[in-house]
Design an enzyme around this catalytic site. Sequence first.
Site, PDB file in Angstrom:
ATOM      1  N   GLY A 187     -45.438   3.012  76.429  1.00 52.62           N
ATOM      2  CA  GLY A 187     -45.436   2.523  77.810  1.00 52.62           C
ATOM      3  C   GLY A 187     -44.064   2.054  78.248  1.00 52.62           C
ATOM      4  O   GLY A 187     -43.814   1.851  79.432  1.00 52.62           O
ATOM      5  N   LYS A 226     -36.124   1.365  73.848  1.00 52.35           N
ATOM      6  CA  LYS A 226     -37.271   0.500  74.138  1.00 52.35           C
ATOM      7  C   LYS A 226     -36.891  -0.369  75.331  1.00 52.35           C
ATOM      8  O   LYS A 226     -35.853  -1.040  75.295  1.00 52.35           O
ATOM      9  CB  LYS A 226     -37.563  -0.351  72.903  1.00 52.35           C
ATOM     10  CG  LYS A 226     -38.797  -1.218  72.995  1.00 52.35           C
ATOM     11  CD  LYS A 226     -39.135  -1.759  71.610  1.00 52.35           C
ATOM     12  CE  LYS A 226     -40.245  -2.777  71.645  1.00 52.35           C
ATOM     13  NZ  LYS A 226     -40.547  -3.287  70.298  1.00 52.35           N
ATOM     14  N   ARG A 276     -33.458   1.987  69.036  1.00 51.46           N
ATOM     15  CA  ARG A 276     -34.106   1.791  67.740  1.00 51.46           C
ATOM     16  C   ARG A 276     -34.023   3.077  66.934  1.00 51.46           C
ATOM     17  O   ARG A 276     -34.109   4.168  67.482  1.00 51.46           O
ATOM     18  CB  ARG A 276     -35.548   1.412  68.026  1.00 51.46           C
ATOM     19  CG  ARG A 276     -36.436   1.307  66.850  1.00 51.46           C
ATOM     20  CD  ARG A 276     -37.578   0.393  67.187  1.00 51.46           C
ATOM     21  NE  ARG A 276     -38.719   1.117  67.725  1.00 51.46           N
ATOM     22  CZ  ARG A 276     -39.896   0.549  67.949  1.00 51.46           C
ATOM     23  NH1 ARG A 276     -40.088  -0.733  67.698  1.00 51.46           N
ATOM     24  NH2 ARG A 276     -40.896   1.243  68.432  1.00 51.46           N
ATOM     25  N   ASP A 320     -51.743   0.677  65.912  1.00 47.90           N
ATOM     26  CA  ASP A 320     -50.634   1.385  66.571  1.00 47.90           C
ATOM     27  C   ASP A 320     -49.281   0.837  66.135  1.00 47.90           C
ATOM     28  O   ASP A 320     -48.248   1.437  66.437  1.00 47.90           O
ATOM     29  CB  ASP A 320     -50.763   1.294  68.104  1.00 47.90           C
ATOM     30  CG  ASP A 320     -50.972  -0.137  68.576  1.00 47.90           C
ATOM     31  OD1 ASP A 320     -51.976  -0.737  68.158  1.00 47.90           O
ATOM     32  OD2 ASP A 320     -50.134  -0.647  69.331  1.00 47.90           O
ATOM     33  N   ASP A 325     -44.649  -2.800  83.231  1.00 45.75           N
ATOM     34  CA  ASP A 325     -43.464  -2.433  84.019  1.00 45.75           C
ATOM     35  C   ASP A 325     -42.492  -1.547  83.246  1.00 45.75           C
ATOM     36  O   ASP A 325     -41.460  -1.136  83.772  1.00 45.75           O
ATOM     37  CB  ASP A 325     -42.747  -3.696  84.519  1.00 45.75           C
ATOM     38  CG  ASP A 325     -42.274  -4.584  83.371  1.00 45.75           C
ATOM     39  OD1 ASP A 325     -42.439  -4.192  82.195  1.00 45.75           O
ATOM     40  OD2 ASP A 325     -41.736  -5.676  83.640  1.00 45.75           O
TER      41      ASP A 325
HETATM   42  P1  AMP Z   1     -46.753  -3.607  71.482  1.00 52.76           P
HETATM   43  O1  AMP Z   1     -47.698  -4.758  71.413  1.00 52.76           O
HETATM   44  O2  AMP Z   1     -45.364  -3.970  71.932  1.00 52.76           O
HETATM   45  O3  AMP Z   1     -46.736  -2.828  70.230  1.00 52.76           O
HETATM   46  O4  AMP Z   1     -47.285  -2.672  72.649  1.00 52.76           O
HETATM   47  C1  AMP Z   1     -48.615  -2.238  72.744  1.00 52.76           C
HETATM   48  C2  AMP Z   1     -48.726  -1.205  73.836  1.00 52.76           C
HETATM   49  O5  AMP Z   1     -48.380  -1.759  75.097  1.00 52.76           O
HETATM   50  C3  AMP Z   1     -47.832   0.007  73.656  1.00 52.76           C
HETATM   51  O6  AMP Z   1     -48.512   1.117  74.144  1.00 52.76           O
HETATM   52  C4  AMP Z   1     -46.645  -0.330  74.527  1.00 52.76           C
HETATM   53  O7  AMP Z   1     -45.952   0.820  74.948  1.00 52.76           O
HETATM   54  C5  AMP Z   1     -47.316  -1.030  75.686  1.00 52.76           C
HETATM   55  N1  AMP Z   1     -46.409  -1.978  76.365  1.00 52.76           N
HETATM   56  C6  AMP Z   1     -45.944  -3.155  75.894  1.00 52.76           C
HETATM   57  N2  AMP Z   1     -45.149  -3.746  76.817  1.00 52.76           N
HETATM   58  C7  AMP Z   1     -45.109  -2.933  77.891  1.00 52.76           C
HETATM   59  C8  AMP Z   1     -44.469  -2.983  79.178  1.00 52.76           C
HETATM   60  N3  AMP Z   1     -43.702  -4.002  79.538  1.00 52.76           N
HETATM   61  N4  AMP Z   1     -44.679  -1.936  80.002  1.00 52.76           N
HETATM   62  C9  AMP Z   1     -45.443  -0.898  79.676  1.00 52.76           C
HETATM   63  N5  AMP Z   1     -46.078  -0.802  78.497  1.00 52.76           N
HETATM   64  C10 AMP Z   1     -45.919  -1.794  77.601  1.00 52.76           C
HETATM   65 MG    MG Z   2     -46.524  -1.279  69.387  1.00 51.85          MG
END
Ligand code: AMP
Ligand code: MG
Length: 498
Positions: free
Chosen positions: A103, A124, A187, A263, A136
């Site tokens: 995302g 990222k 990264r 994930d 966002d």
């Molecule tokens: P994470 O907890 O960072 O591993 O993210 C979990 C999911 O949420 C993944 O699919 C990320 O790409 C998405 N995600 C986290 N933060 C954001 C953001 N600010 N905008 C869009 N997607 C996000």
């Molecule tokens: Mg993640």
Amino acid sequence: MSDSTRNTHHAPDTQDAGWRFAHSYTQLSDVFYARSRPVPFSKPSLYILNRQLALELGLNFDRFPEAELACLFTGQQIPNNADPIAQAYAGHQFGGFTFLGDGRAILLGEHETPTGNLVDIQFKGSGQTVFSRRGDGRAALGPMLREYIISEAMHSLGIPTTRSLAVATTGEPVYREKMLRGAVLTRVAASHIRVGTFQYIAARKDFDNLKSLADYTIARHYPGLVDAKEKYLAFVYAVAERQAALIAQWQSVGFIHGVMNTDNMAISGETIDYGPCAFMDTYHKDTVFSSIDDYGRYAYGNQSVIAQWNLARFAETLLPLIHEQHETAIELATKAIHSIPATYQRYWGQTMGKKLGFTHLESVDTALVESLLTWMQQNKLDFTNTFCDLSSDQQLEKEIYQDASFLNWRREWEQKLLDAGIKREDAIATMRQVNPTIIPRNHRVEEALQACEERDDVQVLERLLAAITDPFSQDADLQSYREPPPPAQRCYQTFCGT
Ligand code: AMP
Ligand code: MG
């Protein structure tokens, strides 16, 4: 999937930094990704560049002006041979299954290093993708620097991890609880294939692409299994083994990942997705730092059990490949999953045994390790420093070590070393090699982030990085990095959604 081409431009400037891109992942079906571009940013600025890592990757950024590097590391100038994509995946987040995907991340491709390894280069925080859902797509400076610090510390500790090549600010605000400065982290990873990548394709009941993904991942990360008999079952065992070894290493340095969703579990066996992670100061097996982990699902003492749970989800995705008869496939996969605790115990015994000077697994008495940990917990002792003290006669003169139960434990420990034929000086040499004196302590990390965020003072960060990338140092000048936090800073909390 859609091609969300935006108005970023190709410029020749940083092209000859040494990029050697391959694109094996995009040879898979396009159900696994969507072509995607970083969004334009108003005022890119380079914050920190890991020149040592660049060298290891065969990249040289020395002759480029900072303005060019700022454009490169915010995704405003895409290297010519990059083929930017966002990857699709799913995952169990705190136990609940969801479709996810990158995302806020964009993969440029796989760069070939001088030793012939392929590593993913990923941004990222570079803006929304088709997988952004309500997010966002952006990241804030503090959390990206935090990932930089912790991942580089993990690497210096010898623990498999993604690496951090650069952080650049975007010049744009990011809105969280308050307004923060936007930033992009570059990264580097063995790959970003996750347990969740397999869950994504399995949930779509797309057998052909499941097989393609499994074959691709085996060839990329477990090439020894390409021609193995029952290779998909062997794949489950091999991933389980790497994960067991990884978690044992986390435990041995007091690292708490904080968000071990499926994930966030890489099939390569690297630590990935540093969110609300932290290193423990005072030892307690129930330690949790994440503000949203109310039930302690991802507590220090639970990490191996959660890894096993995640691996069970992984094995489930492979059932149709493991055996054509469903019942048999379940039986074989169950056996593989049930073998994990013993594998983990073996790695845990090995790493924890070394922390007490035992070089051979056979001579390690895990009850001895457990009783030390229990004593540390009862006495609220610092995890890192207690292990360091054990290899110093001078430190062992401290009052806490005159405690009767510790003295009993110490006699037992010394006897076990004798029984194993290990002299104290040899034990000390082993212990000093594996017990870090410096970890990225939360209060020092926060201090460095605050200096960056509030005063743009990067010196505190640079000094911290120099210290944590020399984690076994006995250098007296670094003593301040060994101090536990003052009492007022002991209740540390980390936050998701950063
Ligand atoms: P994470 O907890 O960072 O591993 O993210 C979990 C999911 O949420 C993944 O699919 C990320 O790409 C998405 N995600 C986290 N933060 C954001 C953001 N600010 N905008 C869009 N997607 C996000
Ligand atoms: Mg993640």
